[in-house]
Design a protein around this motif. Structure first.
Motif, PDB file in Angstrom:
ATOM      1  N   SER A 241       0.830  -1.199   0.000  1.00  0.00           N
ATOM      2  CA  SER A 241       0.000   0.000   0.000  1.00  0.00           C
ATOM      3  C   SER A 241       0.864   1.247   0.000  1.00  0.00           C
ATOM      4  O   SER A 241       1.977   1.250   0.516  1.00  0.00           O
ATOM      5  CB  SER A 241      -0.905   0.013   1.241  1.00  0.00           C
ATOM      6  N   LEU A 242       0.333   2.315  -0.590  1.00  0.00           N
ATOM      7  CA  LEU A 242       1.018   3.605  -0.615  1.00  0.00           C
ATOM      8  C   LEU A 242       0.140   4.657   0.051  1.00  0.00           C
ATOM      9  O   LEU A 242      -1.081   4.665  -0.132  1.00  0.00           O
ATOM     10  CB  LEU A 242       1.305   4.047  -2.053  1.00  0.00           C
ATOM     11  N   PHE A 243       0.783   5.542   0.819  1.00  0.00           N
ATOM     12  CA  PHE A 243       0.103   6.685   1.406  1.00  0.00           C
ATOM     13  C   PHE A 243       0.804   7.927   0.850  1.00  0.00           C
ATOM     14  O   PHE A 243       1.989   8.147   1.119  1.00  0.00           O
ATOM     15  CB  PHE A 243       0.196   6.650   2.930  1.00  0.00           C
ATOM     16  N   LEU A 244       0.087   8.709   0.069  1.00  0.00           N
ATOM     17  CA  LEU A 244       0.665   9.863  -0.623  1.00  0.00           C
ATOM     18  C   LEU A 244       0.137  11.149  -0.003  1.00  0.00           C
ATOM     19  O   LEU A 244      -1.066  11.307   0.176  1.00  0.00           O
ATOM     20  CB  LEU A 244       0.300   9.814  -2.109  1.00  0.00           C
ATOM     21  N   GLU A 245       1.050  12.076   0.305  1.00  0.00           N
ATOM     22  CA  GLU A 245       0.608  13.300   0.975  1.00  0.00           C
ATOM     23  C   GLU A 245       1.262  14.561   0.438  1.00  0.00           C
ATOM     24  O   GLU A 245       0.989  15.662   0.925  1.00  0.00           O
ATOM     25  CB  GLU A 245       0.852  13.194   2.482  1.00  0.00           C
ATOM     26  N   LYS A 246       2.136  14.450  -0.579  1.00  0.00           N
ATOM     27  CA  LYS A 246       2.737  15.641  -1.168  1.00  0.00           C
ATOM     28  C   LYS A 246       1.663  16.423  -1.912  1.00  0.00           C
ATOM     29  O   LYS A 246       0.742  15.849  -2.481  1.00  0.00           O
ATOM     30  CB  LYS A 246       3.870  15.252  -2.119  1.00  0.00           C
ATOM     31  N   ASP A 247       1.811  17.739  -1.920  1.00  0.00           N
ATOM     32  CA  ASP A 247       0.802  18.589  -2.542  1.00  0.00           C
ATOM     33  C   ASP A 247       0.543  18.212  -3.996  1.00  0.00           C
ATOM     34  O   ASP A 247      -0.605  18.161  -4.441  1.00  0.00           O
ATOM     35  CB  ASP A 247       1.238  20.060  -2.462  1.00  0.00           C
ATOM     36  N   GLU A 248       1.617  17.954  -4.748  1.00  0.00           N
ATOM     37  CA  GLU A 248       1.441  17.614  -6.157  1.00  0.00           C
ATOM     38  C   GLU A 248       0.735  16.273  -6.340  1.00  0.00           C
ATOM     39  O   GLU A 248      -0.030  16.086  -7.285  1.00  0.00           O
ATOM     40  CB  GLU A 248       2.787  17.624  -6.892  1.00  0.00           C
ATOM     41  N   GLU A 249       0.969  15.343  -5.422  1.00  0.00           N
ATOM     42  CA  GLU A 249       0.286  14.045  -5.488  1.00  0.00           C
ATOM     43  C   GLU A 249      -1.196  14.208  -5.166  1.00  0.00           C
ATOM     44  O   GLU A 249      -2.064  13.651  -5.859  1.00  0.00           O
ATOM     45  CB  GLU A 249       0.941  13.070  -4.508  1.00  0.00           C
ATOM     46  N   LEU A 250      -1.473  14.962  -4.121  1.00  0.00           N
ATOM     47  CA  LEU A 250      -2.865  15.213  -3.739  1.00  0.00           C
ATOM     48  C   LEU A 250      -3.612  15.915  -4.864  1.00  0.00           C
ATOM     49  O   LEU A 250      -4.747  15.543  -5.204  1.00  0.00           O
ATOM     50  CB  LEU A 250      -2.915  16.046  -2.466  1.00  0.00           C
ATOM     51  N   ASP A 251      -2.987  16.922  -5.446  1.00  0.00           N
ATOM     52  CA  ASP A 251      -3.644  17.667  -6.521  1.00  0.00           C
ATOM     53  C   ASP A 251      -3.969  16.761  -7.702  1.00  0.00           C
ATOM     54  O   ASP A 251      -5.035  16.890  -8.326  1.00  0.00           O
ATOM     55  CB  ASP A 251      -2.758  18.825  -6.984  1.00  0.00           C
ATOM     56  N   ARG A 252      -3.066  15.850  -8.027  1.00  0.00           N
ATOM     57  CA  ARG A 252      -3.282  14.959  -9.168  1.00  0.00           C
ATOM     58  C   ARG A 252      -4.487  14.054  -8.930  1.00  0.00           C
ATOM     59  O   ARG A 252      -5.327  13.900  -9.809  1.00  0.00           O
ATOM     60  CB  ARG A 252      -2.038  14.104  -9.407  1.00  0.00           C
TER      61      ARG A 252
END
Length: 281
Positions: A241-252
């Motif tokens: 599993s991946l947990f993504l929290e960078k702004d660019e990842e969230l925006d995408r």
């Protein structure tokens, strides 16, 4: 059970780093403003060691955080060591599940796109059991029951005093794939129809006729915190599993979900399609 870093602590560190960077302060400058050392500020941002909420509050004020941001971060600091209902399972469940359960416990909203199975928060017990039995690594009956029990317990966030706001977009394959048996699937489709009547749940179906779409790579969940800066994207792969929290990842992923919402059927048409799929079983 040894104490492990909770997701609250991880989120606290990430938020403190973002606020300081936004203000343009070094670790040393931030510490000087509130009377603590550079090492203390660094420790708060790197999740290493205890935190004092009153220091977090003072830093937020120096960072000129909004009132909503300050309350959210101070709340994280106060609860940084808190363990949830799943703590009794924590030694025997994957760390990724431990993180997911912590995030969900704090979430105010979730946006799901599912292209294989019904989201866990909307699964019936029979459907969830059939999914676990389909695991490529055979599981003991007791283990299947334990995993399903955890999933059923998770669903209580939909009926708590302040229910989670759930928006789920299902690829048409999800309602067409017969999981378990026709009877199991009929009960599951009934559950989806019931969910779509709830004031806290929005369910849409993305029909095959729409062709290629914005999330062709797979399912994902945007777990919404009390502030957008606390949002996390959860992606469950076959290998982990991946947990993504960078702004660019969230925006995408936010943009992808908006496109999917626009492509999917509205709630009424989605319920009609689910009704038709049920009749065809």
């Amino acid at each position: 059970m040894s104490e492990r870093t909770t997701t609250r602590r991880r989120q606290l560190g990430a938020m403190m780093r973002k606020l300081r960077a936004r203000k343009g302060l070094t670790l040393e400058e931030a510490g000087r403003l509130v009377g603590v050392s550079k090492a203390t500020v660094s420790r708060y941002e790197t999740q290493s060691g205890p935190v004092k909420w009153i220091v977090v509050d003072a830093l937020c004020r120096e960072y000129e955080a909004t009132e909503a941001e300050r309350k959210a971060v101070v709340g994280l600091a106060k609860d940084a060591r808190q363990q949830g209902w799943w703590s009794s399972f924590a030694d025997s469940i994957p760390e990724s599940m431990n993180l997911l359960l912590t995030l969900e416990d704090e979430a105010v909203r979730e946006s799901h796109f599912s292209c294989v199975y019904v989201p866990g928060l909307l699964q019936t017990r029979a459907y969830s059991t059939a999914v676990q039995k389909a695991n490529e690594v055979p599981l003991e009956q007791a283990e299947i029951k334990r995993l399903v029990d955890i999933r059923m317990k998770r669903q209580e966030i939909l009926t708590r005093s302040k229910p989670l706001s759930l928006w789920a977009i299902l690829d048409e394959s999800v309602i067409r794939r017969v999981v378990g048996s026709p009877q199991t699937m009929r009960e599951q489709l009934d559950r989806l129809l019931e969910a779509n009547e709830s004031p806290h749940t929005t369910l849409q179906v993305l029909p095959f006729s729409k062709g290629a779409h914005a999330a062709a790579l797979g399912s994902f969940v945007i777990i919404g915190g009390t502030e957008p800066a606390l949002d996390v994207v959860y992606v469950d792969f076959h290998t982990g599993s991946l947990f993504l929290e960078k702004d660019e990842e969230l925006d995408r992923y936010r943009l992808a979900f908006e496109y999917l919402r626009a492509q999917a059927l509205d709630m009424e048409a989605s319920s009609s399609m689910i009704h038709r799929a049920r009749k065809e079983l």
